[in-house]
Design a protein around this motif. Structure first.
Motif, PDB file in Angstrom:
ATOM      1  N   THR A   1       1.389   0.502 -14.445  1.00 16.47           N
ATOM      2  CA  THR A   1       1.232   1.122 -13.120  1.00 16.47           C
ATOM      3  C   THR A   1       0.496   2.454 -13.251  1.00 16.47           C
ATOM      4  O   THR A   1      -0.393   2.771 -12.454  1.00 16.47           O
ATOM      5  CB  THR A   1       2.605   1.332 -12.450  1.00 16.47           C
ATOM      6  OG1 THR A   1       3.240   0.053 -12.325  1.00 16.47           O
ATOM      7  CG2 THR A   1       2.469   1.971 -11.088  1.00 16.47           C
TER       8      THR A   1
ATOM      9  N   ARG B   1       0.986   4.170  -2.780  1.00 17.34           N
ATOM     10  CA  ARG B   1       0.820   5.603  -2.488  1.00 17.34           C
ATOM     11  C   ARG B   1       1.990   6.410  -3.025  1.00 17.34           C
ATOM     12  O   ARG B   1       1.815   7.490  -3.582  1.00 17.34           O
ATOM     13  CB  ARG B   1       0.664   5.825  -0.974  1.00 17.34           C
ATOM     14  CG  ARG B   1      -0.739   5.524  -0.457  1.00 17.34           C
ATOM     15  CD  ARG B   1      -0.932   6.081   0.955  1.00 17.34           C
ATOM     16  NE  ARG B   1       0.008   5.527   1.908  1.00 17.34           N
ATOM     17  CZ  ARG B   1      -0.177   4.388   2.578  1.00 17.34           C
ATOM     18  NH1 ARG B   1      -1.274   3.696   2.409  1.00 17.34           N
ATOM     19  NH2 ARG B   1       0.730   3.958   3.428  1.00 17.34           N
ATOM     20  N   ARG B   2       3.213   5.878  -2.834  1.00 23.24           N
ATOM     21  CA  ARG B   2       4.395   6.579  -3.354  1.00 23.24           C
ATOM     22  C   ARG B   2       4.338   6.670  -4.874  1.00 23.24           C
ATOM     23  O   ARG B   2       4.628   7.708  -5.460  1.00 23.24           O
ATOM     24  CB  ARG B   2       5.678   5.860  -2.918  1.00 23.24           C
ATOM     25  CG  ARG B   2       6.205   6.336  -1.585  1.00 23.24           C
ATOM     26  CD  ARG B   2       7.642   5.894  -1.354  1.00 23.24           C
ATOM     27  NE  ARG B   2       7.835   4.459  -1.455  1.00 23.24           N
ATOM     28  CZ  ARG B   2       7.605   3.600  -0.462  1.00 23.24           C
ATOM     29  NH1 ARG B   2       7.202   4.034   0.703  1.00 23.24           N
ATOM     30  NH2 ARG B   2       7.792   2.303  -0.635  1.00 23.24           N
ATOM     31  N   ASN B   3       3.969   5.554  -5.529  1.00 21.58           N
ATOM     32  CA  ASN B   3       3.854   5.561  -6.990  1.00 21.58           C
ATOM     33  C   ASN B   3       2.820   6.583  -7.450  1.00 21.58           C
ATOM     34  O   ASN B   3       3.052   7.338  -8.388  1.00 21.58           O
ATOM     35  CB  ASN B   3       3.463   4.176  -7.513  1.00 21.58           C
ATOM     36  CG  ASN B   3       4.629   3.207  -7.529  1.00 21.58           C
ATOM     37  OD1 ASN B   3       5.785   3.617  -7.449  1.00 21.58           O
ATOM     38  ND2 ASN B   3       4.326   1.929  -7.605  1.00 21.58           N
ATOM     39  N   TYR B   4       1.671   6.609  -6.768  1.00 23.72           N
ATOM     40  CA  TYR B   4       0.614   7.551  -7.124  1.00 23.72           C
ATOM     41  C   TYR B   4       1.134   8.979  -7.035  1.00 23.72           C
ATOM     42  O   TYR B   4       0.982   9.782  -7.953  1.00 23.72           O
ATOM     43  CB  TYR B   4      -0.598   7.354  -6.194  1.00 23.72           C
ATOM     44  CG  TYR B   4      -1.732   8.301  -6.479  1.00 23.72           C
ATOM     45  CD1 TYR B   4      -2.756   7.948  -7.353  1.00 23.72           C
ATOM     46  CD2 TYR B   4      -1.792   9.556  -5.875  1.00 23.72           C
ATOM     47  CE1 TYR B   4      -3.806   8.818  -7.617  1.00 23.72           C
ATOM     48  CE2 TYR B   4      -2.827  10.431  -6.142  1.00 23.72           C
ATOM     49  CZ  TYR B   4      -3.832  10.058  -7.011  1.00 23.72           C
ATOM     50  OH  TYR B   4      -4.862  10.939  -7.271  1.00 23.72           O
ATOM     51  N   SER B   5       1.774   9.308  -5.916  1.00 22.60           N
ATOM     52  CA  SER B   5       2.288  10.667  -5.709  1.00 22.60           C
ATOM     53  C   SER B   5       3.354  11.021  -6.736  1.00 22.60           C
ATOM     54  O   SER B   5       3.368  12.130  -7.272  1.00 22.60           O
ATOM     55  CB  SER B   5       2.882  10.800  -4.299  1.00 22.60           C
ATOM     56  OG  SER B   5       1.880  10.606  -3.340  1.00 22.60           O
ATOM     57  N   ARG B   6       4.252  10.073  -7.020  1.00 22.13           N
ATOM     58  CA  ARG B   6       5.314  10.323  -7.998  1.00 22.13           C
ATOM     59  C   ARG B   6       4.730  10.521  -9.392  1.00 22.13           C
ATOM     60  O   ARG B   6       5.095  11.448 -10.113  1.00 22.13           O
ATOM     61  CB  ARG B   6       6.324   9.178  -7.977  1.00 22.13           C
ATOM     62  CG  ARG B   6       7.581   9.468  -8.761  1.00 22.13           C
ATOM     63  CD  ARG B   6       8.716   8.486  -8.514  1.00 22.13           C
ATOM     64  NE  ARG B   6       8.317   7.095  -8.537  1.00 22.13           N
ATOM     65  CZ  ARG B   6       8.374   6.262  -7.501  1.00 22.13           C
ATOM     66  NH1 ARG B   6       8.815   6.680  -6.335  1.00 22.13           N
ATOM     67  NH2 ARG B   6       8.011   5.002  -7.617  1.00 22.13           N
TER      68      ARG B   6
ATOM     69  N   HIS C   1      -3.458   3.318 -11.666  1.00 23.12           N
ATOM     70  CA  HIS C   1      -3.864   4.469 -10.857  1.00 23.12           C
ATOM     71  C   HIS C   1      -4.793   5.410 -11.616  1.00 23.12           C
ATOM     72  O   HIS C   1      -5.696   6.008 -11.038  1.00 23.12           O
ATOM     73  CB  HIS C   1      -2.630   5.254 -10.395  1.00 23.12           C
ATOM     74  CG  HIS C   1      -1.812   4.549  -9.366  1.00 23.12           C
ATOM     75  ND1 HIS C   1      -2.242   4.361  -8.070  1.00 23.12           N
ATOM     76  CD2 HIS C   1      -0.602   3.959  -9.447  1.00 23.12           C
ATOM     77  CE1 HIS C   1      -1.322   3.705  -7.396  1.00 23.12           C
ATOM     78  NE2 HIS C   1      -0.320   3.445  -8.198  1.00 23.12           N
TER      79      HIS C   1
ATOM     80  N   ARG D   1       0.824  -1.204   0.000  1.00 26.83           N
ATOM     81  CA  ARG D   1       0.000   0.000   0.000  1.00 26.83           C
ATOM     82  C   ARG D   1       0.861   1.259   0.000  1.00 26.83           C
ATOM     83  O   ARG D   1       0.566   2.211  -0.689  1.00 26.83           O
ATOM     84  CB  ARG D   1      -0.946  -0.007   1.203  1.00 26.83           C
ATOM     85  CG  ARG D   1      -2.214  -0.767   0.896  1.00 26.83           C
ATOM     86  CD  ARG D   1      -3.263  -0.520   1.949  1.00 26.83           C
ATOM     87  NE  ARG D   1      -3.688  -1.826   2.380  1.00 26.83           N
ATOM     88  CZ  ARG D   1      -3.737  -2.254   3.627  1.00 26.83           C
ATOM     89  NH1 ARG D   1      -3.423  -1.457   4.603  1.00 26.83           N
ATOM     90  NH2 ARG D   1      -4.120  -3.453   3.912  1.00 26.83           N
ATOM     91  N   SER D   2       1.939   1.261   0.796  1.00 24.48           N
ATOM     92  CA  SER D   2       2.791   2.447   0.837  1.00 24.48           C
ATOM     93  C   SER D   2       3.522   2.619  -0.491  1.00 24.48           C
ATOM     94  O   SER D   2       3.722   3.745  -0.946  1.00 24.48           O
ATOM     95  CB  SER D   2       3.767   2.400   2.011  1.00 24.48           C
ATOM     96  OG  SER D   2       4.652   1.314   1.873  1.00 24.48           O
ATOM     97  N   ASP D   3       3.903   1.514  -1.140  1.00 26.42           N
ATOM     98  CA  ASP D   3       4.507   1.602  -2.479  1.00 26.42           C
ATOM     99  C   ASP D   3       3.504   2.193  -3.467  1.00 26.42           C
ATOM    100  O   ASP D   3       3.854   3.045  -4.283  1.00 26.42           O
ATOM    101  CB  ASP D   3       4.930   0.212  -2.988  1.00 26.42           C
ATOM    102  CG  ASP D   3       6.227  -0.256  -2.358  1.00 26.42           C
ATOM    103  OD1 ASP D   3       6.891   0.572  -1.692  1.00 26.42           O
ATOM    104  OD2 ASP D   3       6.573  -1.435  -2.527  1.00 26.42           O
TER     105      ASP D   3
END
Length: 196
Positions: A45, A9-14, A49, A5-7
């Motif tokens: 990916t 979220r990081r991917n989404y933000s990036r 998203h 989940r944290s990966d």
């Protein structure tokens, strides 16, 4: 599971940060593949998203749309309904001119073969309409605008001005000029123009 989940979220933000930069450079035509490459993720990916280009663009402009909604709420308490509506519409034009790609996002209409309840209820246009509809209703009720004006008319006007001026040397100046011309009318006359 938490690591995944944290990966995500990081991917989404990036992805979103890269997309904002790409859209600022290239407008709505920004390459999704370039977004994926720059963000260091695969195209799949990005699509997980943001399943469509429209979904990615709407995410990019979410903060600006929220600011316009907050502005509509502030203006709903203004004394003059005409001034309130025109101030909000002018803000919309300015945002659409300053944020490359926003006007393109606002021209989007869902395919007609998609049921209404399945269409994007949270699209930028729908969110703006929900926020600005009270301003328009009040202006119509107080006869501050021509009868029959719809939110779609206002959105089309703002988008049209933004798209028509985006390649000018000074798009904001030209957009302001066209907006004023539209509001004041092409041919000022001492008597009212005939209504359609």
């Amino acid at each position: 599971m938490t690591g995944q989940r944290s990966d995500a979220r990081r991917n989404y933000s990036r992805i979103l940060a890269v997309a904002e930069a790409e859209v600022a450079r290239h407008g709505a035509a920004a390459s999704l593949e370039q977004v994926a490459r720059t963000a260091g993720v695969g195209s799949a990916t990005v699509r997980r998203h943001f399943p469509t280009r429209q979904a990615l663009l709407e995410a990019v402009f979410q903060e600006r749309i929220q600011a316009l909604c907050e502005r509509a709420d502030q203006l709903s308490r203004a004394d003059d309904s005409r001034v309130a509506l025109l101030d909000w519409l002018h803000d919309l034009v300015r945002y659409a001119v300053s944020a490359r790609g926003l006007a393109d996002v606002l021209t989007y209409e869902p395919p007609t073969d998609v049921p209404a309840d399945a269409q994007a209820q949270h699209s930028c246009g729908a969110v703006l309409e929900s926020a600005a509809a009270p301003l328009l209703r009040r202006a119509l009720r107080e006869e501050a605008v021509r009868p029959g004006v719809t939110f779609h008319d206002l959105l089309t006007l703002a988008v049209g001005i933004a798209l028509a001026t985006e390649h000018h040397a000074e798009p904001a100046v030209q957009a302001d000029r066209l907006f004023t011309l539209t509001v004041e009318g092409l041919s000022p006359s001492p008597r009212p123009l005939p209504r359609p």
